[in-house]
Scaffold this active site. Structure first.
Site, PDB file in Angstrom:
ATOM      1  N   ILE A  52       0.832  -1.205   0.000  1.00 26.69           N
ATOM      2  CA  ILE A  52       0.000   0.000   0.000  1.00 26.69           C
ATOM      3  C   ILE A  52       0.869   1.258   0.000  1.00 26.69           C
ATOM      4  O   ILE A  52       0.608   2.212  -0.745  1.00 26.69           O
ATOM      5  CB  ILE A  52      -0.960  -0.011   1.213  1.00 26.69           C
ATOM      6  CG1 ILE A  52      -1.946  -1.181   1.088  1.00 26.69           C
ATOM      7  CG2 ILE A  52      -1.723   1.314   1.315  1.00 26.69           C
ATOM      8  CD1 ILE A  52      -2.813  -1.395   2.306  1.00 26.69           C
ATOM      9  N   ASP A  72      11.276   2.545   6.460  1.00 26.28           N
ATOM     10  CA  ASP A  72      10.854   1.145   6.448  1.00 26.28           C
ATOM     11  C   ASP A  72      12.098   0.300   6.668  1.00 26.28           C
ATOM     12  O   ASP A  72      12.997   0.288   5.819  1.00 26.28           O
ATOM     13  CB  ASP A  72      10.193   0.801   5.110  1.00 26.28           C
ATOM     14  CG  ASP A  72       9.609  -0.608   5.089  1.00 26.28           C
ATOM     15  OD1 ASP A  72      10.166  -1.484   5.773  1.00 26.28           O
ATOM     16  OD2 ASP A  72       8.615  -0.830   4.384  1.00 26.28           O
ATOM     17  N   ASP A  74      -8.584   7.361   9.772  1.00 25.56           N
ATOM     18  CA  ASP A  74      -9.614   6.401   9.388  1.00 25.56           C
ATOM     19  C   ASP A  74      -9.672   5.237  10.370  1.00 25.56           C
ATOM     20  O   ASP A  74     -10.603   4.443  10.332  1.00 25.56           O
ATOM     21  CB  ASP A  74      -9.320   5.875   7.979  1.00 25.56           C
ATOM     22  CG  ASP A  74     -10.405   4.957   7.452  1.00 25.56           C
ATOM     23  OD1 ASP A  74     -11.593   5.333   7.543  1.00 25.56           O
ATOM     24  OD2 ASP A  74     -10.078   3.864   6.942  1.00 25.56           O
ATOM     25  N   GLU A 128     -12.046   0.411  18.350  1.00 31.61           N
ATOM     26  CA  GLU A 128     -13.083   0.446  17.315  1.00 31.61           C
ATOM     27  C   GLU A 128     -14.180  -0.563  17.642  1.00 31.61           C
ATOM     28  O   GLU A 128     -13.880  -1.645  18.174  1.00 31.61           O
ATOM     29  CB  GLU A 128     -12.473   0.132  15.936  1.00 31.61           C
ATOM     30  CG  GLU A 128     -11.519   1.190  15.442  1.00 31.61           C
ATOM     31  CD  GLU A 128     -11.033   0.937  13.999  1.00 31.61           C
ATOM     32  OE1 GLU A 128     -11.501  -0.049  13.381  1.00 31.61           O
ATOM     33  OE2 GLU A 128     -10.212   1.732  13.513  1.00 31.61           O
ATOM     34  N   HIS A 143     -13.278   3.876   9.477  1.00 36.53           N
ATOM     35  CA  HIS A 143     -12.531   2.738   8.917  1.00 36.53           C
ATOM     36  C   HIS A 143     -13.054   2.390   7.516  1.00 36.53           C
ATOM     37  O   HIS A 143     -13.501   1.271   7.250  1.00 36.53           O
ATOM     38  CB  HIS A 143     -12.622   1.517   9.832  1.00 36.53           C
ATOM     39  CG  HIS A 143     -11.445   0.589   9.673  1.00 36.53           C
ATOM     40  ND1 HIS A 143     -10.874  -0.088  10.722  1.00 36.53           N
ATOM     41  CD2 HIS A 143     -10.713   0.238   8.578  1.00 36.53           C
ATOM     42  CE1 HIS A 143      -9.866  -0.819  10.298  1.00 36.53           C
ATOM     43  NE2 HIS A 143      -9.757  -0.639   8.990  1.00 36.53           N
ATOM     44  N   LEU A 144     -12.941   3.359   6.620  1.00 38.38           N
ATOM     45  CA  LEU A 144     -13.438   3.218   5.252  1.00 38.38           C
ATOM     46  C   LEU A 144     -12.343   2.851   4.247  1.00 38.38           C
ATOM     47  O   LEU A 144     -12.596   2.832   3.050  1.00 38.38           O
ATOM     48  CB  LEU A 144     -14.090   4.540   4.794  1.00 38.38           C
ATOM     49  CG  LEU A 144     -15.291   5.033   5.593  1.00 38.38           C
ATOM     50  CD1 LEU A 144     -15.799   6.351   5.014  1.00 38.38           C
ATOM     51  CD2 LEU A 144     -16.402   3.997   5.596  1.00 38.38           C
ATOM     52  N   GLY A 145     -11.141   2.560   4.732  1.00 40.97           N
ATOM     53  CA  GLY A 145     -10.009   2.343   3.827  1.00 40.97           C
ATOM     54  C   GLY A 145     -10.288   1.364   2.704  1.00 40.97           C
ATOM     55  O   GLY A 145      -9.873   1.561   1.571  1.00 40.97           O
TER      56      GLY A 145
END
Length: 531
Positions: free
Chosen positions: A154, A173, A258, A263, A281-283
């Site tokens: 991603i 990273d 998000d 949750e 949380h619409l990813g």
């Protein structure tokens, strides 16, 4: 008799039809997953269970699933599946790790625009009949520096989109090599540099012990003034309370979230702040993504039930039934060797060479390779599985080589993993004894004989008297029991290592006491999935 699959969550009709077209008997009951008792009553009838997030495949449910062979999760997250319980029951757990990638990356970009131009607040104000043009002064993305934390699947898509917006991109990273960074067109930096230089920061890492609270209160203090924070990855990566304070006093100009530590999020320190954009949380919530993962999971489950082919399994490598009987202990050994390397390596891996000697060289080395790589990468990404591991390794520019040879020593066969980073090389070897148990037989070229357990401690030091006493006394005084103790050295007075099997994971204060003795070059706790 045709295999029977239960779809207990809301998958698309097209996905359900895939099962039917492949000759599988399928029951589509999209609301059943919410009824735990009813689901437990019927689960024993099915060979496969296709789910999203509403169905909870708990140990209690799996006890009733006497015929179940595979669980397919349409999506990447498997928090709703008890994977250890499924493994004990002999149930394969599959997910669809790449189906949501573009959608999640696009949501991160959308959230970045929204917080940069204060779109939600401006929209609400205009809907209310106000015309507050001067109130909503935004900032451009062009020529701003975007800090990407996590340059995997991603993250790399976000990087590509950011280049299209003419942003300057830096990335943190630990598994990103310089070669892969060049391919992505980013400058690889350490986390502190990213925090101090980025105008926007976006997170694309899983939630692990290493990434939990990665944007802590201390890290927030290092942020560039006026930065904007975007998190569409996982709740728990950011100290929400500390970030809320920084937003209120103006050190952080805005945030877009998000995902949240708890949750469903009905309350958060970030809620109701004028410079914060939040979504539930619409990813992965696009029509295309939901359809993609549903179709993918239907195909994967059908392949397994009809042909035995395994794809994207979280608890089983891709091997045939015949191979599995012989290779099972060797697959576990390969995973342990990778996990050892992964837990000791804090920088980007450039190359891995896996040597197979004797009987190990005659096995399905491709499957063993994936076990090594999955074990290594799972230390930073628990979502990695035996199929996705090589893909993720390739995405990070890791060169993987395999060498086979006839039996050369006292063991009928062994596996040796050699890893190269920008600054050092590291190796470990292991074998499987006649009892079927994996053993470590060499570390850093030093011969040892160590059984593998869930909780271990690895130390390195200059060979001298008193090291055993220091380890034993420090651990004993702090209630840490040693189950097994293995020592080795290159030669008198030179490099020495110790590998301890412990009853429990040593607490951080105990590790600090060992480090503070000044006797050790490294003190590293290790954990292995044994069983």
């Amino acid at each position: 008799m045709a295999p029977k699959v239960l779809v207990s969550d809301k998958l698309s009709e097209t996905a359900v039809q895939i099962f039917r077209d492949r000759g599988i008997d399928v029951d589509f009951m999209p609301d059943l997953g919410k009824d735990k008792e009813k689901l437990a009553e019927v689960i024993g009838q099915y060979d496969g269970l296709a789910i999203r997030s509403a169905t909870k495949a708990t140990a209690k449910l799996l006890e009733k699933a006497d015929n179940l062979k595979v669980i397919g999760r349409a999506g990447i997250g498997v928090d709703n599946v008890d994977i250890p319980a499924a493994s004990k029951k002999g149930v394969i757990v599959m997910n669809t790790p790449f189906g949501n990638s573009i959608t999640t990356a696009e949501h991160a970009i959308a959230m970045m625009f929204a917080v940069a131009r204060q779109i939600p607040e401006a929209s609400a104000s205009t809907h209310a009949g106000k015309w507050e043009k001067s109130r909503f002064m935004g900032v451009e993305l062009t020529n701003k520096t975007l800090g990407v934390v996590g340059a995997g699947n991603i993250g790399s898509i976000v990087i590509d989109r950011a280049h299209g917006l003419r942003m300057k991109v830096i990335a943190y990273d630990p598994f990103l090599t310089e070669e892969r960074a060049d391919q992505l067109g980013v400058r690889k930096v350490e986390l502190d540099e990213l925090l101090g230089k980025a105008d926007f920061i976006t997170f694309h890492v899983p939630l692990t012990d290493k990434t939990r609270n990665i944007l802590s209160r201390d890290a927030i203090a290092k942020l560039k003034s006026g930065v904007r924070i975007i998190n569409c990855a996982r709740g728990g990566l950011v100290d929400e309370e500390a970030l809320a304070e920084a937003l209120k006093d103006g050190r952080v100009a805005g945030a877009a979230f998000d995902v949240f530590a708890e949750e469903p999020a009905t309350d958060s320190p970030l809620f109701n702040l004028p410079n914060v954009v939040v979504t539930p949380h619409l990813g992965a919530a696009t029509t295309e993504a939901q359809e993609n993962v549903a179709l993918q999971v239907a195909e994967q489950m059908s392949d397994y039930l009809l042909t035995g082919a395994v794809q994207n399994a979280l608890n089983m490598p891709s091997v045939t039934a015949e191979e599995a009987k012989v290779m099972g202990p060797w697959i576990k050994l390969a995973e342990h060797l990778g996990a050892f390397i992964g837990q000791l390596t804090d920088e980007g891996v450039e190359a891995i060479n896996i040597l197979y000697d004797g009987m190990a060289a005659e096995m399905n080395t491709a499957a063993l390779n994936t076990s090594v790589i999955a074990g290594m990468m799972r230390s930073v990404n628990p979502d990695v599985n035996m199929v996705s591991a090589p893909v993720l390794a390739k995405d990070r520019g890791i060169d993987i080589a395999t060498t086979t040879q006839e039996q050369t020593g006292m063991f009928e066969g062994y596996i040796k993993v050699h890893v190269k980073t920008a600054t050092r090389e590291r190796s470990i070897a292991g074998t499987v004894f006649s009892d079927g148990k994996p053993r470590f037989i060499q570390i850093k070229g030093i011969n040892i004989d160590a059984e593998v357990g869930p909780h271990m401690l690895y130390t390195t030091n200059q060979d001298r008297a008193g090291i055993i006493g220091t380890l034993g006394q420090t651990l004993g005084e702090n209630g840490v029991n040693i189950a097994n103790f293995t020592l080795g050295r290159s030669e008198l007075g030179k490099d020495a290592i110790a590998l301890l099997l412990l009853d429990d994971q040593p607490p951080e204060p105990v590790l600090k006491k060992l480090k503070d003795t000044g006797s050790f070059q490294q003190v590293r706790p290790l954990q292995f999935a044994v069983g």
